[in-house]
Enzyme design. Structure first.
Site, short mmCIF file in Angstrom:
data_model
loop_
_atom_site.label_atom_id
_atom_site.label_comp_id
_atom_site.label_asym_id
_atom_site.label_seq_id
_atom_site.Cartn_x
_atom_site.Cartn_y
_atom_site.Cartn_z
N ARG A 125 0.83 -1.22 0.00
CA ARG A 125 0.00 0.00 0.00
C ARG A 125 0.85 1.26 0.00
NH1 ARG A 125 -2.71 -4.31 1.97
NH2 ARG A 125 -4.99 -4.30 2.06
N SER A 179 -13.00 -9.50 2.66
CA SER A 179 -11.68 -9.47 2.03
C SER A 179 -11.15 -8.05 1.98
CB SER A 179 -11.77 -10.03 0.60
OG SER A 179 -10.59 -9.68 -0.11
N ASP A 212 -4.26 -15.20 7.91
CA ASP A 212 -3.00 -15.78 7.43
C ASP A 212 -2.30 -16.62 8.51
OD1 ASP A 212 -3.34 -14.65 4.94
OD2 ASP A 212 -2.25 -12.82 5.47
N ARG A 216 -5.95 -18.45 -8.45
CA ARG A 216 -6.75 -17.81 -7.40
C ARG A 216 -7.90 -16.99 -8.00
NH1 ARG A 216 -2.80 -15.30 -3.07
NH2 ARG A 216 -4.76 -15.12 -1.95
C1 S3P Z 1 -4.31 -9.04 2.54
C2 S3P Z 1 -5.56 -9.50 2.82
C3 S3P Z 1 -5.87 -10.91 3.08
C4 S3P Z 1 -4.60 -11.69 3.43
C5 S3P Z 1 -3.46 -11.38 2.49
C6 S3P Z 1 -3.13 -9.91 2.53
C7 S3P Z 1 -4.13 -7.61 2.24
O1 S3P Z 1 -6.44 -11.47 1.92
O2 S3P Z 1 -4.86 -13.07 3.41
O3 S3P Z 1 -2.31 -12.12 2.83
O4 S3P Z 1 -2.98 -7.13 2.20
O5 S3P Z 1 -5.13 -6.92 2.03
P1 S3P Z 1 -8.01 -11.34 1.58
O6 S3P Z 1 -8.32 -9.92 1.39
O7 S3P Z 1 -8.20 -12.13 0.31
O8 S3P Z 1 -8.71 -11.96 2.75
#
Ligand code: S3P
Length: 440
Positions: free
Chosen positions: A27, A168, A320, A123
């Site tokens: 980010r 998510s 995670d 994915r």
């Molecule tokens: C993340 C969000 C999560 C996480 C990934 C990193 C992020 O995924 O599992 O390792 O940086 O926004 P999801 O948004 O698919 O849950």
């Protein structure tokens, strides 16, 4: 393939600052690339995933370079001013990189082709394609909505109000980043709160991001077309990486370690809460704030753990961390029940399946459900002695190396190279604490 063997460790001791947070690093680079002027990023994770995002942003016209001091300098182009990349954007193993950048490109009048490694190409991308299409992007790809995909963005995006069908942070963030170059207010509604690093980072750069409760969940609104200006960012150490030495220290008898500068965002500390409920000796000190993110030092001592039922609602704050929690539960006394794990099947690998197979091979009794995992701990060391297939998944690799540090017999993994995506230097850092990781 780089096989690695983890043999019984001596008591772990000393202190460690694990590498920078992966989510925040992606980010920082992306928002920096969309700001006007120069940003300085301290402690950026220089793992494969983040380096792919940096390369993609350079291909989109921003400057993002590491300086000799280790500080990263990003010169942004301003919102809406990225340029069309001359080649395919290959995000490697990085789901965050791919999904967030699809959001960025969706609100630019450019076309970009996205691809990734064999794991990323499996994915699901439909979850970001659908809302980005509603905002006006055209996205074409193979059946099943997997990479490679072509995103043709629009300079004229429409604001949407979008309830997330899955909890998510990546989908939320893709929409908020597209909302940056969209007139008016773009709103995402989360049924369950997920990590809010995008919101905090956007505010840090000067955007207005509002958060309020709605009957459908928490609503997050970005006010479009703000002026973002370059900033200084200090990236905290990644709590998802700290999770591995943390659990290792709990399991290896006599251990006592300090993990410094760890990010303690409230949407990321589900593992720490859970381990404390299991009886873990964890103390958090020196709490402070960096670029809007809470940070602290974590002291961990070897502890006897007891099994618990982990609330399903906690899943987004430790999504995670289930592989390493499952390892901890294998040493605990009694049953640990984990539910609400459906999303785990859609990560870098089917993590639920990989954990269940690997633990069973190490002599752990368990039941794998469609979206649940129950581990029957006996308060004793599992047998170990297996060779684990890591399926291009860094967290499966590290979780089983930790198991090998405290099991009765060593544990081997077939390939340690994916660890570099999130925790470069893992083996050396762990060996410095007292682990015994070496090629077989
Ligand atoms: C993340 C969000 C999560 C996480 C990934 C990193 C992020 O995924 O599992 O390792 O940086 O926004 P999801 O948004 O698919 O849950």
């Amino acid at each position: 393939m780089k096989p690695l063997l983890s043999s019984t460790a001596g008591a772990l001791s000393g202190s460690l600052r694990v590498p920078g947070d992966k989510s925040i690093s992606h980010r920082a680079l992306m928002v920096g690339a969309l700001a006007v002027g120069e940003s300085e990023i301290h402690g950026l994770l220089e793992g494969e995933d983040v380096l792919r995002s940096a390369a993609a942003l350079r291909a989109l016209g921003a400057e993002a370079e590491r300086q000799d001091s280790g500080i990263w300098r990003v010169i942004g182009r301003g919102i809406g001013a990225l340029i069309e990349p001359a080649d395919v954007l290959d995000l490697g193993n990085a789901g965050t990189g791919a999904r967030l950048l699809m959001g960025v490109v969706a609100a630019h009048a450019i076309t970009a082709v996205f691809t990734g490694d064999a794991s990323l190409r499996r994915r699901p991308m439909g979850r970001v394609i659908e809302p980005l299409r509603r905002m006006g992007a055209r996205i074409a790809g193979r059946a099943g909505n997997c990479l490679p995909l072509v995103v043709t963005g629009t300079g004229d995006a429409l604001p949407i109000r979008y309830p997330l069908p899955v909890p998510s942070a990546q989908v939320k963030s893709a929409i908020l980043l597209a909302g940056l170059n969209t007139p008016g207010e773009t709103m995402v509604i989360e049924p369950e709160p997920t990590r809010d690093h995008t919101e905090l980072m956007l505010r840090h750069f000067g955007a207005t991001v509002l958060s309020r409760d709605t009957p459908e969940g928490r609503g997050v609104t970005i006010v479009g077309q703000p002026e973002l200006t370059g900033r200084r960012i200090e990236v905290p150490a990644d709590p998802s990486s700290a999770a591995f030495p943390l659990v290792a220290a709990l399991l290896v008898p006599g251990s006592d370690i300090l993990l410094s500068d760890v990010g303690l965002n409230r949407h990321r500390i589900g593992l720490i809460e859970t381990l404390m409920e299991m009886g873990a000796g964890i103390e958090i000190g020196k709490r402070r704030e960096q670029a809007g993110e809470p940070v602290g030092d974590i002291r961990v001592k070897a502890s006897r753990l007891r099994g618990i039922r982990v609330p399903a609602a906690r899943a987004p704050s430790m999504i995670d961390e289930y592989p390493i929690l499952a390892v901890a539960a294998s040493f605990a006394e009694g049953e640990t029940i984990m539910q609400g794990l459906g999303e785990l099947r859609l990560k870098e690998s089917d993590r639920l399946g990989a954990v269940a197979r690997g633990l069973a091979a190490c002599g752990v009794r368990l039941e794998e459900g469609a979206d649940s995992l129950t581990i029957h701990g006996r308060g004793a060391k599992p047998a170990g002695g297996a060779r684990i297939e890591t399926a291009l998944d860094h967290r499966i690799a590290m979780a089983f190396l930790v198991l090998g540090m405290a099991a009765q017999r060593p544990v081997a993994i077939d390939d340690a190279s994916p660890i570099d995506t999130s925790f470069p230097g893992f083996a050396v850092a762990m060996n410095n604490l007292g682990a015994r990781l070496a090629p077989p």
